[in-house]
Scaffold this motif. Structure first.
Motif, PDB file in Angstrom:
ATOM      1  N   ALA A   1     -39.179 -18.103 -26.160  1.00  0.00           N
ATOM      2  CA  ALA A   1     -38.202 -18.943 -27.218  1.00  0.00           C
ATOM      3  C   ALA A   1     -37.191 -18.678 -27.077  1.00  0.00           C
ATOM      4  CB  ALA A   1     -38.285 -18.781 -28.272  1.00  0.00           C
ATOM      5  N   TYR A   2     -35.908 -19.478 -26.496  1.00  0.00           N
ATOM      6  CA  TYR A   2     -34.844 -19.429 -25.706  1.00  0.00           C
ATOM      7  C   TYR A   2     -33.639 -20.657 -26.874  1.00  0.00           C
ATOM      8  CZ  TYR A   2     -35.553 -23.885 -24.176  1.00  0.00           C
ATOM      9  OH  TYR A   2     -34.785 -25.793 -23.319  1.00  0.00           O
TER      10      TYR A   2
ATOM     11  N   ARG B   1     -38.230 -16.750 -34.659  1.00  0.00           N
ATOM     12  CA  ARG B   1     -37.599 -14.764 -34.291  1.00  0.00           C
ATOM     13  C   ARG B   1     -36.433 -14.892 -33.719  1.00  0.00           C
ATOM     14  NH1 ARG B   1     -41.438 -10.862 -34.264  1.00  0.00           N
ATOM     15  NH2 ARG B   1     -40.156  -9.015 -34.026  1.00  0.00           N
ATOM     16  N   ALA B   2     -37.016 -16.795 -32.491  1.00  0.00           N
ATOM     17  CA  ALA B   2     -35.993 -16.251 -31.358  1.00  0.00           C
ATOM     18  C   ALA B   2     -34.139 -16.926 -31.705  1.00  0.00           C
ATOM     19  CB  ALA B   2     -35.826 -17.500 -30.448  1.00  0.00           C
TER      20      ALA B   2
ATOM     21  N   SER C   1     -35.300 -14.962 -26.162  1.00  0.00           N
ATOM     22  CA  SER C   1     -34.315 -13.695 -26.992  1.00  0.00           C
ATOM     23  C   SER C   1     -36.145 -13.749 -27.769  1.00  0.00           C
ATOM     24  CB  SER C   1     -33.898 -14.526 -28.548  1.00  0.00           C
ATOM     25  OG  SER C   1     -34.311 -15.618 -28.945  1.00  0.00           O
ATOM     26  N   ALA C   2     -36.940 -13.894 -27.402  1.00  0.00           N
ATOM     27  CA  ALA C   2     -38.667 -14.126 -28.080  1.00  0.00           C
ATOM     28  C   ALA C   2     -39.810 -14.829 -27.198  1.00  0.00           C
ATOM     29  CB  ALA C   2     -38.714 -15.232 -28.986  1.00  0.00           C
TER      30      ALA C   2
ATOM     31  N   LEU D   1     -28.268 -11.870 -33.758  1.00  0.00           N
ATOM     32  CA  LEU D   1     -28.296 -10.288 -34.030  1.00  0.00           C
ATOM     33  C   LEU D   1     -27.730  -9.978 -32.504  1.00  0.00           C
ATOM     34  CD1 LEU D   1     -31.247  -8.845 -35.615  1.00  0.00           C
ATOM     35  CD2 LEU D   1     -29.438  -8.911 -36.278  1.00  0.00           C
ATOM     36  N   MET D   2     -27.852 -10.586 -31.746  1.00  0.00           N
ATOM     37  CA  MET D   2     -27.307  -9.842 -29.995  1.00  0.00           C
ATOM     38  C   MET D   2     -25.952 -10.603 -30.583  1.00  0.00           C
ATOM     39  SD  MET D   2     -26.100 -11.529 -27.455  1.00  0.00           S
ATOM     40  CE  MET D   2     -27.599 -13.169 -27.256  1.00  0.00           C
ATOM     41  N   LEU D   3     -25.234 -11.888 -30.955  1.00  0.00           N
ATOM     42  CA  LEU D   3     -24.083 -12.216 -30.801  1.00  0.00           C
ATOM     43  C   LEU D   3     -22.840 -11.447 -31.475  1.00  0.00           C
ATOM     44  CD1 LEU D   3     -23.936 -16.144 -30.750  1.00  0.00           C
ATOM     45  CD2 LEU D   3     -23.711 -14.812 -28.833  1.00  0.00           C
TER      46      LEU D   3
END
Length: 247
Positions: free
Chosen positions: A132-133, A219-220, A95-96, A226-228
């Motif tokens: 970053a995950y 940030r990730a 996600s980042a 936000l995605m979920l």
């Protein structure tokens, strides 16, 4: 009357060299020490002359065109086929990503020799990225809870982690290098690929450390949350709560 005088002159001429050769070292033996001192400088001078000849030949061969230079290199790719070692499934959401640049200043000096004789200093410019995950495979039982009427959902996520540094070989390069006389002679006769590897390793480590201090993981976490929320709201949930686990 002339013969006795000629004989006397001959005897005096023979005696002169004998009197001069009686003490080859002189009155105080002063001629021998300068010879010894000159002999002490012979070996260092030969070494310096040899090094100068080798370096001069090296520079001269580099200036020759490729079709004249007998030592010109020709690149041929004789690599074998790529072998697939393994495949693993991923359950992570990247996600980042952060892009970084670092200048590695690596200096190696001898303990008792000046850097002009033995030593090296290299400036290496490294460009790389760190992703970053969030690893969804670490979601435990009860990480997702839904209310009875399926209008509210709560998700407990693990914290984001950092991937290894992806150093870009096309944008990473040696900016400048300075080597001592002995190091140049060694480079002429052999090459050490470990020197380049050490630069890449140092650059990767420094970039990864900077990524951990840059707020990339936070940030990730935010982007994953936000995605979920958007995904679950699109599925009909009106209230979505995403909680991050403690570090």
């Amino acid at each position: 009357m002339a013969r006795p005088q000629q004989k006397k002159n001959d005897e005096s001429s023979k005696a002169a060299p004998e009197s001069g050769a009686a003490d080859p070292a002189g009155p105080a033996g002063g001629s021998a020490p300068p010879r010894r001192r000159r002999g002490l400088w012979t070996v260092p001078l030969l070494i310096l002359l040899t090094a100068a000849v080798v370096l001069g030949a090296q520079q001269a061969m580099r200036m020759l065109p490729g079709w004249i230079n007998p030592f010109a290199e020709e690149t041929k790719d004789r690599s074998g086929p790529v072998v697939l070692k393994s495949i693993r499934d991923l359950a992570r959401f990247e996600s980042a990503s952060g892009n970084f640049q670092v200048i590695v200043d690596l200096e190696k000096d001898a303990k008792f020799l000046p850097s002009a004789v033995r030593g090296s200093r290299t400036l290496f410019v490294g460009h790389g990225s760190v992703d970053a995950y969030v690893d969804f495979s670490k979601l435990g039982s009860g990480a997702v809870t839904v209310n009875a009427d399926r209008t509210a959902a709560t998700v407990r996520l693990p914290r984001a982690q950092l991937e290894a540094t992806n150093l870009d070989p096309k944008r990473s390069y040696v900016f400048s290098t300075r080597r001592g006389l002995i190091n140049r002679m060694g480079d002429f006769f052999s090459s050490n690929p470990n020197d380049q590897q050490q630069l890449y390793v140092l650059a990767s480590q420094k970039i990864h450390t900077a990524a951990g201090e840059s707020g990339l993981r936070e940030r990730a976490d935010q982007n994953t949350r936000l995605m979920l929320q958007n995904m679950l709201k699109a599925l009909g949930f009106t209230t979505v709560t995403v909680q991050a686990a403690a570090r």
